[in-house]
Design an enzyme around this catalytic site. Sequence first.
Site, PDB file in Angstrom:
ATOM      1  CB  SER A  17      -0.629  -0.354   1.139  1.00 23.10           C
ATOM      2  OG  SER A  17      -1.463   1.301   1.392  1.00 23.10           O
ATOM      3  CE  LYS A  69     -11.504  -0.171  -1.292  1.00 22.49           C
ATOM      4  NZ  LYS A  69     -11.334   0.376  -2.861  1.00 22.49           N
ATOM      5  CG  ASP A 106     -12.729   4.438  -3.942  1.00 22.29           C
ATOM      6  OD1 ASP A 106     -11.185   4.799  -3.826  1.00 22.29           O
ATOM      7  OD2 ASP A 106     -12.905   2.946  -3.813  1.00 22.29           O
ATOM      8  N   GLY A 132     -15.038  -3.156 -17.486  1.00 22.33           N
ATOM      9  CA  GLY A 132     -14.533  -4.608 -15.868  1.00 22.33           C
ATOM     10  C   GLY A 132     -16.092  -3.432 -15.121  1.00 22.33           C
TER      11      GLY A 132
HETATM   12  P1  ATR Z   1     -11.358  -3.684  -8.668  1.00 23.35           P
HETATM   13  O1  ATR Z   1     -11.727  -3.348  -7.276  1.00 23.35           O
HETATM   14  O2  ATR Z   1     -10.295  -3.221  -9.001  1.00 23.35           O
HETATM   15  O3  ATR Z   1     -12.757  -2.897  -9.821  1.00 23.35           O
HETATM   16  P2  ATR Z   1     -12.131  -6.382  -8.795  1.00 23.35           P
HETATM   17  O4  ATR Z   1     -13.190  -6.322  -8.107  1.00 23.35           O
HETATM   18  O5  ATR Z   1     -11.941  -7.469  -8.621  1.00 23.35           O
HETATM   19  O6  ATR Z   1     -11.391  -5.231  -8.142  1.00 23.35           O
HETATM   20  O7  ATR Z   1     -12.215  -5.930 -10.311  1.00 23.35           O
HETATM   21  C1  ATR Z   1     -11.459  -6.679 -11.137  1.00 23.35           C
HETATM   22  C2  ATR Z   1     -12.600  -5.963 -12.566  1.00 23.35           C
HETATM   23  O8  ATR Z   1     -11.135  -6.055 -13.687  1.00 23.35           O
HETATM   24  C3  ATR Z   1     -13.328  -7.005 -12.991  1.00 23.35           C
HETATM   25  O9  ATR Z   1     -14.071  -6.166 -14.175  1.00 23.35           O
HETATM   26  C4  ATR Z   1     -12.792  -8.178 -13.805  1.00 23.35           C
HETATM   27  O10 ATR Z   1     -13.786  -8.609 -14.786  1.00 23.35           O
HETATM   28  P3  ATR Z   1     -14.393 -10.426 -14.237  1.00 23.35           P
HETATM   29  O11 ATR Z   1     -15.467  -9.570 -13.383  1.00 23.35           O
HETATM   30  O12 ATR Z   1     -14.709 -10.785 -15.620  1.00 23.35           O
HETATM   31  O13 ATR Z   1     -13.376 -11.373 -13.573  1.00 23.35           O
HETATM   32  C5  ATR Z   1     -11.638  -7.704 -14.828  1.00 23.35           C
HETATM   33  N1  ATR Z   1     -10.266  -8.407 -15.140  1.00 23.35           N
HETATM   34  C6  ATR Z   1      -9.204  -8.677 -14.279  1.00 23.35           C
HETATM   35  N2  ATR Z   1      -8.286  -9.692 -14.719  1.00 23.35           N
HETATM   36  C7  ATR Z   1      -9.115  -9.575 -15.703  1.00 23.35           C
HETATM   37  C8  ATR Z   1      -8.717 -10.274 -17.593  1.00 23.35           C
HETATM   38  N3  ATR Z   1      -7.874 -10.783 -17.483  1.00 23.35           N
HETATM   39  N4  ATR Z   1      -9.460 -10.105 -19.019  1.00 23.35           N
HETATM   40  C9  ATR Z   1     -10.738  -9.112 -18.604  1.00 23.35           C
HETATM   41  N5  ATR Z   1     -11.216  -8.513 -17.470  1.00 23.35           N
HETATM   42  C10 ATR Z   1     -10.321  -8.404 -15.937  1.00 23.35           C
END
Ligand code: ATR
Length: 274
Positions: A17, A69, A106, A132
């Site tokens: 962090s 969170k 955020d 995402g």
């Molecule tokens: P954060 O709090 O940073 O948003 P998170 O809630 O774990 O972290 O979300 C990660 C995002 O990255 C999600 O939208 C995830 O897609 P999925 O919902 O399909 O898991 C996306 N993500 C992570 N790795 C990925 C990959 N290899 N290809 C496409 N999307 C990915």
Amino acid sequence: MSAFIKTGVIGHPIHHSKSPLIHNHWIQQYGLSGSYEAIDIPPQDLKTALPELLKEKGYSGFNLTIPHKEIALDICDDIDDIGQKIGAVNTIKLLDDGRIFGTNTDAYGFMTNLSAHHDGLSYQGKNALILGAGGAAKAILWGLLDAGIGAIYLTNRTREKADMLSKLDPRIHVIDWDQRDQKNEIIDIVVNTTALGMDGQAALNFDVSALPSHALVSDIVYAPLMTGLLQAAHNRDLPIVTGIGMLLHQARPAFQHWYGILPDVTPELEGMVL
Ligand code: ATR
């Protein structure tokens, strides 16, 4: 002499962090009496550990990061409107009456970072594309909706998560992950909220060529600072916003909750955290 104010960030893991660097810099900069530590607590222990730290160990407040969170929603006695809308809290404060207050900074961090780099940016009638549908995407969605964005095109590898989020507001339209760059001709703001493009992760495959020449491209990934997406946008002379500013700006209102000062983001601080 003012009271010593103990604060920190709780996560699991937490050693990476940057928040202690940021908050301790501000404590020093403003000549305040306080500390900000990184504390590792596994998710199953948060419900007992967090109230104990606040009520018995003398801490005034915390930032919460992954994976806490959402869990913290059940621990807070009072959650403000934005925390409830986002469905997650990243900032906690022990109130004078002993209740635990929670909010989420955020969305503020993302939106303030955009306007810090692009003064007078307007959102009315604009189309945003969000890549995402995780926790960060949800905060950014709320920030953009609240600012009056015209429409949001939302795309996610796991489509069901985007479909769920689209129920929040009729301005959200889900597009298939395979079609993620197919709306680009009408997009004014692009935001990558996925982990793709981060050091150690796969690259984000996204063709920027059809975006209008005014389209603003932003990434919440900040390691590396110039992600493949931002580099491709920059090569086309599109305006870009890097991810480090969101991290710095979301920390400001949290600091204000505890220390009563809304601190500045300076180039010196930006340099320190990179
Ligand atoms: P954060 O709090 O940073 O948003 P998170 O809630 O774990 O972290 O979300 C990660 C995002 O990255 C999600 O939208 C995830 O897609 P999925 O919902 O399909 O898991 C996306 N993500 C992570 N790795 C990925 C990959 N290899 N290809 C496409 N999307 C990915």
